[in-house]
Design a protein around this motif. Structure first.
Motif, mmCIF file in Angstrom:
data_model
loop_
_atom_site.group_PDB
_atom_site.id
_atom_site.type_symbol
_atom_site.label_atom_id
_atom_site.label_comp_id
_atom_site.label_asym_id
_atom_site.label_seq_id
_atom_site.Cartn_x
_atom_site.Cartn_y
_atom_site.Cartn_z
ATOM 1 N N MET A 1 -2.457 -18.748 6.165
ATOM 2 C CA MET A 1 -2.769 -17.336 6.206
ATOM 3 C C MET A 1 -4.168 -17.143 6.753
ATOM 4 O O MET A 1 -5.070 -17.893 6.458
ATOM 5 N N THR A 2 -4.316 -16.122 7.501
ATOM 6 C CA THR A 2 -5.632 -15.835 8.044
ATOM 7 C C THR A 2 -6.461 -15.069 7.028
ATOM 8 O O THR A 2 -5.936 -14.468 6.096
ATOM 9 N N ARG A 3 -7.750 -15.114 7.232
ATOM 10 C CA ARG A 3 -8.635 -14.336 6.373
ATOM 11 C C ARG A 3 -8.389 -12.846 6.541
ATOM 12 O O ARG A 3 -8.607 -12.076 5.629
ATOM 13 N N ASN A 4 -7.943 -12.449 7.752
ATOM 14 C CA ASN A 4 -7.686 -11.031 8.000
ATOM 15 C C ASN A 4 -6.578 -10.499 7.102
ATOM 16 O O ASN A 4 -6.637 -9.362 6.648
ATOM 17 N N GLY A 5 -5.549 -11.308 6.863
ATOM 18 C CA GLY A 5 -4.458 -10.888 5.982
ATOM 19 C C GLY A 5 -4.934 -10.698 4.565
ATOM 20 O O GLY A 5 -4.574 -9.722 3.895
ATOM 21 N N LEU A 6 -5.752 -11.621 4.080
ATOM 22 C CA LEU A 6 -6.298 -11.507 2.734
ATOM 23 C C LEU A 6 -7.242 -10.320 2.643
ATOM 24 O O LEU A 6 -7.178 -9.534 1.688
ATOM 25 N N LEU A 7 -8.079 -10.150 3.645
ATOM 26 C CA LEU A 7 -9.023 -9.036 3.652
ATOM 27 C C LEU A 7 -8.285 -7.699 3.693
ATOM 28 O O LEU A 7 -8.661 -6.756 2.994
ATOM 29 N N ALA A 8 -7.223 -7.618 4.477
ATOM 30 C CA ALA A 8 -6.437 -6.381 4.545
ATOM 31 C C ALA A 8 -5.826 -6.055 3.185
ATOM 32 O O ALA A 8 -5.829 -4.893 2.752
ATOM 33 N N GLY A 9 -5.304 -7.062 2.502
ATOM 34 C CA GLY A 9 -4.740 -6.852 1.167
ATOM 35 C C GLY A 9 -5.789 -6.400 0.166
ATOM 36 O O GLY A 9 -5.554 -5.489 -0.628
ATOM 37 N N ILE A 10 -6.956 -7.032 0.214
ATOM 38 C CA ILE A 10 -8.030 -6.665 -0.710
ATOM 39 C C ILE A 10 -8.506 -5.239 -0.443
ATOM 40 O O ILE A 10 -8.702 -4.452 -1.375
ATOM 41 N N LEU A 11 -8.674 -4.892 0.837
ATOM 42 C CA LEU A 11 -9.114 -3.535 1.170
ATOM 43 C C LEU A 11 -8.079 -2.490 0.776
ATOM 44 O O LEU A 11 -8.431 -1.413 0.280
ATOM 45 N N ALA A 12 -6.800 -2.793 0.987
ATOM 46 C CA ALA A 12 -5.742 -1.859 0.599
ATOM 47 C C ALA A 12 -5.728 -1.672 -0.914
ATOM 48 O O ALA A 12 -5.645 -0.535 -1.408
ATOM 49 N N MET A 13 -5.841 -2.770 -1.655
ATOM 50 C CA MET A 13 -5.842 -2.678 -3.114
ATOM 51 C C MET A 13 -7.067 -1.907 -3.590
ATOM 52 O O MET A 13 -6.965 -1.048 -4.480
ATOM 53 N N VAL A 61 -5.816 -10.948 -4.569
ATOM 54 C CA VAL A 61 -5.863 -9.510 -4.294
ATOM 55 C C VAL A 61 -5.874 -8.726 -5.611
ATOM 56 O O VAL A 61 -6.618 -7.759 -5.764
ATOM 57 N N VAL A 62 -5.064 -9.162 -6.564
ATOM 58 C CA VAL A 62 -5.039 -8.506 -7.884
ATOM 59 C C VAL A 62 -6.406 -8.610 -8.557
ATOM 60 O O VAL A 62 -6.916 -7.624 -9.100
ATOM 61 N N LEU A 63 -7.006 -9.779 -8.525
ATOM 62 C CA LEU A 63 -8.326 -9.948 -9.151
ATOM 63 C C LEU A 63 -9.382 -9.097 -8.459
ATOM 64 O O LEU A 63 -10.263 -8.541 -9.119
ATOM 65 N N ALA A 64 -9.286 -8.963 -7.142
ATOM 66 C CA ALA A 64 -10.221 -8.087 -6.426
ATOM 67 C C ALA A 64 -10.008 -6.633 -6.851
ATOM 68 O O ALA A 64 -10.974 -5.890 -7.072
ATOM 69 N N GLY A 65 -8.756 -6.216 -6.975
ATOM 70 C CA GLY A 65 -8.459 -4.855 -7.436
ATOM 71 C C GLY A 65 -8.949 -4.621 -8.850
ATOM 72 O O GLY A 65 -9.463 -3.548 -9.177
ATOM 73 N N PHE A 66 -8.810 -5.637 -9.700
ATOM 74 C CA PHE A 66 -9.313 -5.539 -11.074
ATOM 75 C C PHE A 66 -10.826 -5.369 -11.078
ATOM 76 O O PHE A 66 -11.367 -4.537 -11.820
ATOM 77 N N ALA A 67 -11.520 -6.126 -10.237
ATOM 78 C CA ALA A 67 -12.987 -6.020 -10.168
ATOM 79 C C ALA A 67 -13.408 -4.629 -9.692
ATOM 80 O O ALA A 67 -14.335 -4.034 -10.253
ATOM 81 N N VAL A 68 -12.716 -4.097 -8.694
ATOM 82 C CA VAL A 68 -13.027 -2.753 -8.202
ATOM 83 C C VAL A 68 -12.765 -1.717 -9.300
ATOM 84 O O VAL A 68 -13.566 -0.799 -9.515
ATOM 85 N N GLY A 69 -11.640 -1.854 -9.985
ATOM 86 C CA GLY A 69 -11.323 -0.933 -11.083
ATOM 87 C C GLY A 69 -12.343 -1.003 -12.204
ATOM 88 O O GLY A 69 -12.710 0.020 -12.794
ATOM 89 N N LEU A 70 -12.803 -2.205 -12.495
ATOM 90 C CA LEU A 70 -13.819 -2.375 -13.531
ATOM 91 C C LEU A 70 -15.117 -1.679 -13.145
ATOM 92 O O LEU A 70 -15.726 -0.983 -13.964
ATOM 93 N N VAL A 71 -15.515 -1.820 -11.895
ATOM 94 C CA VAL A 71 -16.724 -1.139 -11.419
ATOM 95 C C VAL A 71 -16.549 0.375 -11.496
ATOM 96 O O VAL A 71 -17.445 1.091 -11.957
ATOM 97 N N CYS A 72 -15.389 0.880 -11.065
ATOM 98 C CA CYS A 72 -15.127 2.329 -11.149
ATOM 99 C C CYS A 72 -15.206 2.809 -12.589
ATOM 100 O O CYS A 72 -15.793 3.866 -12.868
#
Length: 109
Positions: A1-13, A61-72
């Motif tokens: 998988m490319t980093r772009n795919g992971l980055l796109a998922g993280i940004l979408a989440m 991606v889930v952990l990134a979304g959790f971190a963003v939610g925690l900050v919010c």
């Protein structure tokens, strides 16, 4: 998988989590908020990441979304409304735990 795919998922989440945290303030009828309409898209992102890139990347991606939610949520605990903080720490922790549990179970299934 490319980093772009992971980055796109993280940004979408991240976008979905931020939008849901903002839209939860606005009522859509007597019982729902607008955040109830955006939050399910987090599961779509998780499912697409899981199917396209595997469970390990989906969990990231889930952990990134959790971190963003925690900050919010932590930002929300610092904003004072008419009746005190807009988000209590207890609600922030419960919301984060529910998000993390639901998303990780979704990846596992």
């Amino acid at each position: 998988m490319t980093r772009n795919g992971l980055l796109a998922g993280i940004l979408a989440m991240a976008a979905i989590v931020v939008a849901s945290n903002i839209l939860v303030q606005f009522l859509a009828g007597d019982w729902l908020t607008w955040g109830a309409f955006t939050y399910p898209f987090a599961f779509l992102v998780t499912d697409l990441m899981n199917r396209l890139h595997g469970p390990a990347r989906a969990r990231r991606v889930v952990l990134a979304g959790f971190a963003v939610g925690l900050v919010c949520s932590l930002i929300g605990t610092q904003i004072e409304g008419a009746f005190g903080p807009l988000v209590s720490l207890r609600v922030a922790l419960g919301s984060g735990a529910a998000f993390l549990t639901a998303q990780l179970v979704d990846v596992a299934i």
